[in-house]
Design a protein around this motif. Structure first.
Motif, short mmCIF file in Angstrom:
data_model
loop_
_atom_site.label_atom_id
_atom_site.label_comp_id
_atom_site.label_asym_id
_atom_site.label_seq_id
_atom_site.Cartn_x
_atom_site.Cartn_y
_atom_site.Cartn_z
N PHE A 6 0.83 -1.21 0.00
CA PHE A 6 0.00 0.00 0.00
C PHE A 6 0.87 1.26 0.00
CE2 PHE A 6 -1.98 3.45 2.38
CZ PHE A 6 -3.18 3.62 1.69
N MET A 7 1.89 1.29 0.85
CA MET A 7 2.75 2.47 0.94
C MET A 7 3.53 2.70 -0.35
SD MET A 7 2.10 3.78 3.82
CE MET A 7 3.39 5.03 3.81
N LEU A 8 3.97 1.60 -0.98
CA LEU A 8 4.72 1.71 -2.22
C LEU A 8 3.84 2.27 -3.34
CD1 LEU A 8 7.62 1.16 -3.12
CD2 LEU A 8 6.92 -1.12 -3.84
N ILE A 9 2.62 1.75 -3.45
CA ILE A 9 1.68 2.25 -4.45
C ILE A 9 1.36 3.73 -4.18
CG2 ILE A 9 -0.71 2.11 -5.26
CD1 ILE A 9 0.80 -0.03 -6.51
N LEU A 10 1.18 4.07 -2.90
CA LEU A 10 0.85 5.45 -2.53
C LEU A 10 1.98 6.40 -2.93
CD1 LEU A 10 -1.04 7.45 -1.13
CD2 LEU A 10 0.12 6.90 1.04
N ILE A 11 3.23 5.99 -2.69
CA ILE A 11 4.39 6.81 -3.06
C ILE A 11 4.43 7.02 -4.57
CG2 ILE A 11 6.91 6.86 -3.16
CD1 ILE A 11 6.90 5.43 -0.43
N ILE A 12 4.20 5.95 -5.34
CA ILE A 12 4.20 6.05 -6.80
C ILE A 12 3.09 6.98 -7.26
CG2 ILE A 12 3.84 4.76 -8.94
CD1 ILE A 12 5.11 2.34 -7.54
N PHE A 13 1.91 6.82 -6.66
CA PHE A 13 0.75 7.64 -7.01
C PHE A 13 1.04 9.13 -6.76
CE2 PHE A 13 -3.38 9.61 -6.07
CZ PHE A 13 -4.11 9.24 -7.19
#
Length: 245
Positions: free
Chosen positions: A88-95
């Motif tokens: 979740f955190m990785l996707i959020l950072i990319i987003f």
């Protein structure tokens, strides 16, 4: 009912991330093949800065998608809360990075004007065989799109290029022989003397804009699709995270 909903989210997340994993594996394989290919393809890639940069971008994207797909699949199947949270955190950072890139592109859009590119070209372009990134990139653009300068060959008049060279236009501006493989010019000498029939007359700005206008709607659609997928991925991951006891 709650357990059935959780199982549905779990399998949806697994399928979703399995396709991400496959896509990342393909891109990673292509990137590695380009870097280690023993048949000489790497020499072709290394000679063109645009393709050279693209190969590393493919490798980086493949690695990132591979990692995301693995984390999502394994976290969903094993119901590991720490992996789901990391996913979740990785996707959020990319987003957030994509949103920041879009905002910065809007703020600095004036740097994409003809005038800005022309000024930069006249001030920093050096010579045809120079290895600095700016000059090498411009050489690659002019050779790839068969164009010259930002607006035309006139952009090189009284520029840094003409101050340090005897040629009037760079070699990359010269017309190539039809169906030639590599840099085989009609007449490099006559082209460098400024004879119009031996050089490309169209500017790179309009040529590149016309080329990418063909794909602008496709790029916009893909961008929206990617952002939507990332939003759903974060929702699925957080729902599964909260549902795991």
């Amino acid at each position: 009912m709650e357990g059935d909903c959780l199982s549905c989210i779990k399998y949806l997340m697994f399928i979703f991330n399995f396709f991400i994993f496959l896509g990342g594996s393909c891109l990673l394989g292509i990137g590695i093949w380009v870097l280690v290919d023993p048949t000489g393809f790497w020499e072709i890639v290394a000679a063109n800065p645009l393709i050279f940069t693209g190969a590393y971008i493919i490798l980086a994207m493949g690695s990132l998608l591979f990692l995301l797909g693995f984390l999502g699949c394994y976290g969903a199947v094993r119901e590991k809360k720490c992996l789901l949270l990391f996913f979740f955190m990785l996707i959020l950072i990319i987003f957030l990075a994509e949103l920041a890139a879009g905002i910065l592109a809007f703020i600095f859009r004036e740097n994409l004007t003809r005038e800005h590119f022309t000024q930069e070209l006249r001030s920093h372009y050096q010579r045809s065989n120079d290895t600095d990134v700016f000059t090498a990139t411009w050489n690659a653009v002019m050779s790839t799109f068969d164009c010259c300068g930002v607006n035309s060959a006139d952009d090189f008049e009284d520029s840094i290029f003409q101050q340090i060279n005897t040629d009037l236009v760079p070699e990359a501006c010269c017309k190539k022989t039809p169906n030639s493989q590599g840099a085989h010019y009609l007449s490099r000498e006559r082209c460098s003397m400024g004879m119009m029939e031996y050089r490309n007359t169209k500017g790179c700005y309009s040529t590149v804009v016309e080329y990418f206008e063909t794909y602008i709607y496709l790029a916009g659609g893909l961008t929206i699709l990617v952002l939507t997928i990332e939003l759903f991925a974060m929702v699925f991951a957080m729902c599964l995270f909260r549902g795991i006891q």
